[in-house]
Design an enzyme around this catalytic site. Structure first.
Site, short mmCIF file in Angstrom:
data_model
loop_
_atom_site.label_atom_id
_atom_site.label_comp_id
_atom_site.label_asym_id
_atom_site.label_seq_id
_atom_site.Cartn_x
_atom_site.Cartn_y
_atom_site.Cartn_z
CD GLU A 43 -1.85 -3.37 8.87
OE1 GLU A 43 -1.31 -2.25 8.81
OE2 GLU A 43 -2.58 -3.84 7.98
CE1 TYR A 95 -2.59 4.66 10.38
CE2 TYR A 95 -2.82 4.24 12.71
CZ TYR A 95 -3.23 4.87 11.59
OH TYR A 95 -4.31 5.70 11.64
CG HIS A 139 -1.94 -1.12 1.11
ND1 HIS A 139 -2.37 -1.86 2.18
CD2 HIS A 139 -2.59 -1.61 0.01
CE1 HIS A 139 -3.26 -2.76 1.75
NE2 HIS A 139 -3.41 -2.62 0.45
CB ALA A 140 1.09 3.92 -2.55
NE ARG A 141 -3.49 4.69 2.97
CZ ARG A 141 -4.78 4.71 2.65
NH1 ARG A 141 -5.24 5.62 1.83
NH2 ARG A 141 -5.62 3.81 3.14
CD GLU A 142 -0.25 0.43 4.28
OE1 GLU A 142 0.39 -0.64 4.35
OE2 GLU A 142 -1.49 0.46 4.20
ZN LIG Z 1 -1.55 -1.80 4.11
#
Ligand SMILES: [Zn+2]
Length: 719
Positions: A358, A281, A157-160
């Site tokens: 996470e 997260y 997931h790009a924003r992580e």
């Molecule tokens: Zn994710």
């Protein structure tokens, strides 16, 4: 003291860049798990939760259009303060884009590979926009058959972003600091950015982009790469979305995306024995299954040994001001059901013991009312804390790749023997893979007689190191079982399930949503269910059985259920288990209770801490029971009664090496039974009422073929 968020200052500094993005994080007022469900149905992934004076709020990333959908659904939406929208820029201390010259992820990996003989970089495929998906091998350049593969991944997931930094630090640590010998015995791979297009886009266009950058052809972009794997793909619309604009859009078909295909091809070429996919997260260590509430993987004992329990967790969270001090371990549905997700796929397709971590539970700085999760501070020391919090688990996973059946973790080791996990109303047995499979079940009821011997009414589900065997035999008031073929016996010494006869229990209310009998217990508030006193004197190998379901949230882990036992009639209590998160379908739990051996005043209580919780079939149990006398060895083919007056008869014979074949014939030559049994079987029970066709009175011939020998017995049925 609250730490100033350096990353946010950097973000705000680039606010003059064009705001191509329309997505922004918003807080949605919710009323607990029901509200979270409705968000999932609307296609939102909940990014986090926070509690304000106004109540519980879920953080989701929304476009103006999806904000309107939330409003139409009657949900109150408020922007999250202090978090910028738009492009992030590329001038952080810690974070760097994929493409950035010299210091970007690609440039850094290539520089490391050029200067460090232990670091090797491979392209395993290309993204939608043609970026290389880079896999880093630390140690020898080539795979060796004798070295098990271990895989770590970041940023599906790009924003992580912190997940990529976790992966980058792991590469550096392994190359610089791994203990001698570790890299000589494992092939360790790290893929820091699974979704490079989306990751790059978060720097150039939209900090909160999640998916890849597929043009969906309808004005929307992006497939969720962690809903695109072929296993359970599109299983339902709760675990992924079929709508192209949604954050959890699963794509046009299973494995449709080039990023997914690259990971699939990598697994085919280098099947990992164990893997960890890092996300941000929430502070969770999740493992299969995630696709359906209550589904438990056959290798549950391995997943539990490595990731620990809520009482003895594998990962502690030392980031200041986090919502919770450790990472909750549990099956994926503890968060919410997902389908087309990586760990379920890797486990089913490649038998990989696969985890999703996470990273950290997010941070709230009370003075500024700032909430951050995806936007983790641009602070090297804080990111390093996340790395060091997660390093012990990464090393335990690498160690376990040698032999997952020997995995060890904070909550102990993997049992090597078969184990009964539930006696009643269903018998669940967890077995070592490849060992003897149960071939029948003896069940004794409260009155002592054998109530049923059932044959092959079972299901076997095969994992990597362990198997589940679940009998579908349901017998009212079963109190003891013998699992034929495994040497396992178990007995319920006490049992309670909110029925009229279950006297002496206090607390909670009754509901007719039961897994056994007519009722179960439930509560939705702070309330404690306490058992009457049970005398366990003379008893050993004790454990607690209960069936449970619950509606909680891993975003509010302080709402949980605690299980406590007492050996002194309730004067002192010990916490033996905790139940957390969401689990909206019944499933059994077994908790070993060595501390209650021989206790005269045994009690159990279930403490709900703001938890919506159901319980049924609660009992003290023992693996050691005198309810079943051992069968004496036999010389030839024996029958348990002749003539047969009951509804079943047991055939037994001396052990052989091959697979016994049993047949029962009428004297007219009609074959009534033909069964090939597992090797080593020495018993077979003939149910004379099976298939609702009662076997008529008369004479029959029983024929057993074993190791080239044929044994025959004449049998009479007289009722
Ligand atoms: Zn994710």
């Amino acid at each position: 003291m609250a730490r100033p968020a350096a990353g946010l200052l950097a973000l705000l500094c680039v606010a003059s860049l064009p705001l191509a993005a329309q997505l922004r994080p918003v807080a949605v007022r919710v009323s607990g798990p029901k509200g979270l469900d409705s968000l999932a149905r609307l296609g939102f992934e909940v990014a986090g939760m926070r509690r304000t004076a106004a109540g519980l709020e879920a953080i989701v990333v929304a476009s103006p259009e999806s904000e309107r959908r939330l409003a139409l659904a009657g949900l109150a939406v408020a922007p999250v303060s202090g978090v910028p929208v738009g492009p992030a820029g590329d001038s952080f201390f810690v974070y760097r884009s994929f493409d950035k010259p010299v210091t970007g992820i690609r440039a850094t990996l290539l520089a490391w590979a050029a200067t460090d003989t232990l670091i090797h970089v491979d392209s395993i495929g290309a993204s939608v926009q043609g970026r290389a998906i880079l896999a880093v091998k630390i140690g020898a350049a080539a795979d060796a058959p004798g070295r098990p593969n271990v895989l770590f991944m970041g940023t599906h997931h790009a924003r992580e972003w912190v997940s990529t930094e976790m992966a980058m630090r792991l590469i550096r640590w392994l190359a610089d600091s791994a203990p001698p010998g570790l890299l000589a015995t494992r092939d360790v791979w790290v893929i820091p950015v699974e979704n490079p297009d989306g990751y790059q886009y978060t720097f150039t266009n939209d900090r909160f982009w999640r998916k890849n950058r597929r043009d969906n052809g309808d004005g929307t972009f992006g497939v969720d790469p962690n809903r695109n794997y072929p296993e359970f793909w599109g299983y339902d619309d709760a675990g992924s979305s079929g709508a192209t604009g949604d954050e959890t859009y699963r794509g046009p078909g299973p494995g449709s995306e080039p990023e997914t295909k690259a990971i699939m091809a990598f697994h085919a070429a280098h099947p990992p024995v164990v893997s960890v996919s890092y996300h941000t997260y929430s502070g969770l260590v999740l493992y299969p299954y995630g696709f359906r509430d209550g589904a438990l993987a056959p290798d549950l004992p391995i997943y539990r040994a490595l990731s620990g329990s809520d009482l003895l967790p594998a990962v502690h969270d030392s980031v200041p001001n986090t919502s919770f001090p450790y990472y909750h371990p549990g099956p994926g549905w503890n968060l919410y059901p997902t389908n087309g997700e990586y760990t379920d796929w890797a486990y089913r397709a490649h038998r990989t013991i696969a985890f999703t971590t996470e990273l950290t539970s997010g941070c709230c700085t009370p003075d500024s009312n700032l909430y951050y999760g995806f936007v983790f501070p641009d602070d090297s020391a804080l990111v390093n804390r996340v790395f060091h919090d997660n390093l012990p688990f990464a090393l335990a996973v690498i160690a376990a790749a040698g032999d997952p059946s020997m995995a060890t973790g904070p909550a102990g080791t993997v049992p090597t023997a078969p184990r009964i996990e539930s006696i009643w109303p269903e018998t669940w047995v967890n077995l070592p893979a490849g060992g003897p499979i149960p071939f029948s079940l003896s069940v004794r009821g409260a009155t002592g007689g054998i109530l049923q011997r059932s044959l092959q009414s079972d299901s076997l589900s095969q994992g990597t190191v362990r198997w589940w065997w679940r009998s579908d035999v349901t017998v009212d008031q079963a109190r003891a079982v013998r699992v034929e073929g495994t040497g396992l016996e178990g007995e319920l010494i006490s049992i309670g399930g909110a029925e009229d006869a279950d006297l002496g229990w206090t607390g909670w209310i009754r509901t007719n949503d039961a897994v056994a009998g007519s009722y179960a217990w439930t509560t939705a508030t702070n309330d404690t269910l306490t058992s009457p006193i049970v005398n366990l004197s003379g008893r050993s190998r004790l454990w607690l059985q209960f069936w449970t379901k619950h509606r909680g949230s891993t975003f509010t882990p302080e709402q949980r259920g605690l299980v406590q036992v007492s050996g002194d009639s309730g004067t002192t209590w010990s916490t033996v288990a905790a139940v957390e998160g969401d689990g909206s379908a019944w499933y059994p739990m077994r908790v070993d209770l060595p501390l209650l051996t021989g206790a005269r005043g045994a009690r159990v209580r279930f403490i709900s801490v703001g938890f919506t919780w159901w319980l049924d079939a609660v009992g003290f149990a023992s693996d050691s029971t005198g309810k079943f006398a051992a069968l004496p060895p036999v010389a030839g083919l024996e029958v348990s009664e002749n003539p047969v007056r009951g509804t079943q008869v047991v055939f037994s014979w001396p052990a052989g090496s091959g697979a016994p074949v049993i047949g029962v014939y009428t004297f007219g030559g009609d074959r009534l039974v033909s069964a090939t049994l597992p090797s080593g079987s020495t018993e077979y029970a003939w149910d004379l009422t099976a298939g609702s066709r009662r076997v008529p009175n008369g004479a029959y011939l029983v024929v057993l073929q074993l190791d080239g020998r044929v044994m025959r017995r004449r049998l009479f049925v007289t009722r």
